[in-house]
Design a protein around this motif. Structure first.
Motif, mmCIF file in Angstrom:
data_model
loop_
_atom_site.group_PDB
_atom_site.id
_atom_site.type_symbol
_atom_site.label_atom_id
_atom_site.label_comp_id
_atom_site.label_asym_id
_atom_site.label_seq_id
_atom_site.Cartn_x
_atom_site.Cartn_y
_atom_site.Cartn_z
ATOM 1 N N VAL A 59 89.417 60.838 20.083
ATOM 2 C CA VAL A 59 88.959 61.397 18.813
ATOM 3 C C VAL A 59 88.601 60.283 17.836
ATOM 4 C CG1 VAL A 59 89.647 62.771 16.835
ATOM 5 C CG2 VAL A 59 90.300 63.485 19.119
ATOM 6 N N ILE A 60 89.546 59.365 17.631
ATOM 7 C CA ILE A 60 89.355 58.363 16.586
ATOM 8 C C ILE A 60 88.481 57.211 17.071
ATOM 9 C CG2 ILE A 60 90.549 56.649 15.196
ATOM 10 C CD1 ILE A 60 92.779 58.558 14.837
ATOM 11 N N GLY A 61 88.883 56.585 18.180
ATOM 12 C CA GLY A 61 88.184 55.374 18.616
ATOM 13 C C GLY A 61 86.755 55.661 19.025
ATOM 14 N N SER A 62 86.578 56.751 19.797
ATOM 15 C CA SER A 62 85.236 57.005 20.309
ATOM 16 C C SER A 62 84.407 57.813 19.331
ATOM 17 C CB SER A 62 85.353 57.733 21.643
ATOM 18 O OG SER A 62 84.111 57.764 22.259
ATOM 19 N N GLY A 63 85.025 58.798 18.676
ATOM 20 C CA GLY A 63 84.248 59.646 17.790
ATOM 21 C C GLY A 63 84.065 59.078 16.406
ATOM 22 N N LEU A 64 85.182 58.864 15.720
ATOM 23 C CA LEU A 64 85.114 58.492 14.306
ATOM 24 C C LEU A 64 84.475 57.121 14.103
ATOM 25 C CD1 LEU A 64 85.938 59.387 11.500
ATOM 26 C CD2 LEU A 64 88.117 58.282 11.824
ATOM 27 N N VAL A 65 84.901 56.134 14.930
ATOM 28 C CA VAL A 65 84.388 54.780 14.740
ATOM 29 C C VAL A 65 82.891 54.733 15.003
ATOM 30 C CG1 VAL A 65 84.460 52.473 15.721
ATOM 31 C CG2 VAL A 65 86.560 53.641 15.163
ATOM 32 N N THR A 66 82.454 55.424 16.081
ATOM 33 C CA THR A 66 81.027 55.432 16.388
ATOM 34 C C THR A 66 80.224 56.045 15.248
ATOM 35 O OG1 THR A 66 81.683 55.768 18.651
ATOM 36 C CG2 THR A 66 79.372 56.007 18.168
ATOM 37 N N SER A 67 80.763 57.188 14.709
ATOM 38 C CA SER A 67 80.003 57.826 13.631
ATOM 39 C C SER A 67 79.966 56.921 12.402
ATOM 40 C CB SER A 67 80.603 59.183 13.305
ATOM 41 O OG SER A 67 81.925 59.020 12.889
ATOM 42 N N LEU C 30 85.402 42.728 17.038
ATOM 43 C CA LEU C 30 86.777 43.020 16.599
ATOM 44 C C LEU C 30 87.287 44.285 17.285
ATOM 45 C CD1 LEU C 30 87.190 42.565 12.749
ATOM 46 C CD2 LEU C 30 88.545 41.586 14.551
ATOM 47 N N ASN C 31 86.398 45.295 17.375
ATOM 48 C CA ASN C 31 86.795 46.541 18.018
ATOM 49 C C ASN C 31 87.113 46.334 19.483
ATOM 50 O OD1 ASN C 31 86.875 49.208 16.673
ATOM 51 N ND2 ASN C 31 85.133 48.301 15.645
#
Lengths: 83, 458, 112
Positions: A59-67, C30-31
């Protein structure tokens, strides 16, 4: 063992995607590679028996960060068009 | 009065100040002043959060060391906040969060919890430095700080894998019991050293300092060079006395890094022509000296050194950054004759600088004398030589700076200092003089803290 | 195997931070560093043949080995902190673009 083969494939893909994300010329491509890298890390978390971490990362790493990345690039493009 | 409140109250106030934005500056003042008062009623204890006993749950430690550190950090934070609260009203929430992070750093007895508070205070520090209007410098700070804390986490995880605990005291016990050689503990320790070294401005890891402090304003200068520097050095002391105690080969490596840090910092300060850069390079050198004293094992004097250094840096950066904001440049030539019309401020600036140098009659003298005599009596001659050499170089450039700033000529810079700033600066410098003449309480505090070493000898 | 991949990922992330001169690329590196670290931490806690550390009707008998739950809790915290840092970095990147008109550090004029 199937799981061993999956593990090796995921490991190699992780490294290749990381290399591509760092070295590709276009920024948006880098972001996409980072997103898929994050998705693959979800698979690796599931292999290593960490389902709660896998859900959070998906949810966070793949979804939120990408958006976040995409929105930043879009906002910058708007600034460019105005000039 | 439980120590948990020191972290909980600022966080709660920060949440409320998001809802009611107008209150945030007043809330900041109220909370930070209230915490200074509440600190007086803090009992010495080890608090376990959530009812899990020490190695399993997170513990907050209130002992002599963290009590002194809390007092210094909270008082410094309150002083910086009260000067700046009118100019930076939007930052109230962030400052409250950073106060919670700093208190947590001082209190925690758990290595992972330390990482969390390191990140909280770090992220709020990045946001505070955006008031410099130099986004690129802030970005460099962010990258350096994040990489540092990631390396800290990596070292922490390696230690967890080796010894199976995250509690500091338990870690020390287990390292001693397992009989691990120093080579095995070297890698995680060095990773953690780098992680906190970034925040503490030690030399190879401090490329961000020039961009941040070289363009600092009245808020960021005292905050980063005074409060944050003191906090991160206190954390260093906690790790170097509670968990690891360095000796032999390791000592050689660390002390070479530190000696290089001290001498290079002083050399850069000597060759610099901007006042803010002189101050920031000298604070790099001071951070090196503080860690050097911790490494040699004289905790009490190191704590006094850090506290005095924090107060002095707050005074110096406040005065210089205010003058720079008015004049618009921080070259020594442009600020020539700054103190001719502002004799009171000039006198306190001079007193603070002389205390920093360690001249007699000022508090810094007592601390430096104590450190040197302790080092000499322990039979070590290299560290005292480094500290003395750095003091000499420091003396040369600071006296040069002072003569320029007091120089009388025709077109003096027109700088007016506000009344609160003048009061604050004069009171701190008077205290430095008072404690220089009457240093019994400092001496007693140092003796209490000297026997604080509990950790493992690597 | 994933342990070694994680170490290589961390090295790649560091390489990216050191060599890239583009703001967005640095944040991406960084990611990558953070993802590598997360996989590393999880693989530290992994026990061969262990099951996920969740009590259910079948496996609370104590006969089955769990994987270590503590590193997983650490990673949950680390992921959230990482997102905070990334978001702040991207906000700064936007500010930098508004000020200098580019993401390339080498092309910025007037920046030290």
């Amino acid at each position: 063992m199937l799981i061993d083969i999956i593990e090796i494939v995921v490991s190699v893909l992780l490294i290749v995607l990381a290399f591509l994300a760092i070295n590709s010329k276009m920024l948006i491509k880098s972001v996409i590679f980072l997103s898929s890298l994050s998705m693959l890390s979800v698979i690796s978390f599931i292999i290593m028996q960490a389902p709660d971490v896998a859900v959070t990362e998906a949810v966070i790493g793949s979804g939120l960060v990408t958006s976040l990345f995409v929105f930043t690039l879009l906002a910058v493009r708007k600034v460019e068009e105005k000039i | 009065m439980s120590a948990v409140l020191l972290i909980a109250i600022p966080i709660l106030a920060a949440f409320i100040s998001i809802i009611v934005k107008k209150w945030s500056p007043y809330m900041l003042l109220f909370v930070s002043f209230g915490l200074v008062i509440l600190l007086g009623y803090l009992p010495f204890e080890i608090i376990t959060i959530g009812g899990f006993s020490a190695p399993y749950g997170i513990s907050l430690v209130v002992d002599n060391y963290s009590y002194t550190a809390l007092y210094v950090v909270n008082v410094l934070f309150f002083l910086v906040a009260i000067i700046n609260v009118c100019n930076y009203k939007k930052l109230g929430t962030i400052l409250l969060v950073s106060l919670a992070g700093l208190n947590g750093l001082m209190l925690t007895g758990d290595l992972f919890n330390l990482f969390v508070f390191l990140e909280i205070s770090g992220i709020s520090a990045y946001i505070i430095t955006t008031t410099n209007k130099k986004p690129l410098a802030t970005f460099n700070y962010l990258v350096a700080g994040t990489v540092g804390s990631i390396l800290y986490l990596l070292g922490l995880i390696i230690l967890y894998n080796m010894f199976g605990t995250l509690n500091m005291q338990d870690m020390a016990v287990r390292i001693a019991a397992s009989g691990a050689t120093d080579i095995e503990v070297a890698l995680p320790f060095l990773l953690m050293f780098i992680g906190i070294g970034v925040e503490a401005k030690l030399l190879p890891f401090n490329s961000w300092v020039k961009g941040i402090l070289g363009h600092s304003n009245k808020l960021t200068g005292p905050m980063i060079a005074g409060v944050y520097a003191a906090a991160s050095l206190f954390v260093f002391g906690r790790l170097l006395t509670e968990v690891f105690v360095i000796s032999d080969t390791f000592m050689l490596i660390i002390s070479v890094i530190l000696a290089f840090s001290i001498l290079a910092g002083e050399a850069m300060a000597y060759s610099s022509t901007k006042v803010r850069e002189i101050l920031l390079f000298s604070s790099i050198a001071q951070a090196g000296i503080a860690v050097l004293i911790f490494v040699s094992g004289f905790t009490g004097y190191a704590v006094l050194f850090i506290s005095l250094n924090g107060f002095s840096k707050v005074v110096l950066f406040l005065i210089i950054n205010h003058a720079t904001e008015v004049v618009g440049s921080d070259e020594v030539i442009d600020l020539k004759g700054l103190f001719v019309n502002n004799k009171l401020v000039g006198a306190s600036f001079t007193a603070t600088v002389l205390s920093l140098l360690g001249l007699p009659l000022f508090a810094g003298f007592f601390v430096k004398m104590g450190i040197l005599s302790q080092l000499f009596s322990s039979g070590d001659y290299v560290f005292p030589a480094i500290i003395l050499l750095s003091s000499v170089v420091e003396g040369v450039y600071f006296v040069k700076l002072l003569t320029k700033l007091w120089y009388k000529e025709d077109n003096l810079p027109q700088v007016k200092f506000e009344l609160p700033l003048v009061y604050l600066v004069v009171v701190i410098s008077l205290l430095l003089v008072v404690f220089g003449l009457y240093f019994e309480p400092l001496h007693e505090q140092a003796l209490v803290l000297v026997n604080h070493v509990k950790g493992v000898i690597l | 195997m994933l342990l070694y991949a994680a170490i290589i990922l961390m090295m790649l992330g560091l390489y990216g931070i050191l060599t890239q001169r583009n703001i967005i690329k640095i944040i991406i590196s960084l990611n990558i560093l953070e993802i590598g670290l997360n996989i590393f931490i999880i693989s530290i806690g992994f026990v061969n043949g262990g099951v996920a550390p969740i009590f259910t009707g079948q496996n609370n008998l104590g006969s089955i080995g769990f994987v270590d739950p503590l590193p997983q809790a650490l990673v949950l915290t680390a992921i959230v902190i990482g997102v905070g840092t990334t978001a702040l970095g991207l906000a700064l990147a936007k500010k930098i673009y508004a000020k200098y008109g580019t993401f390339e550090i080498d092309d910025m004029k007037g920046a030290e």
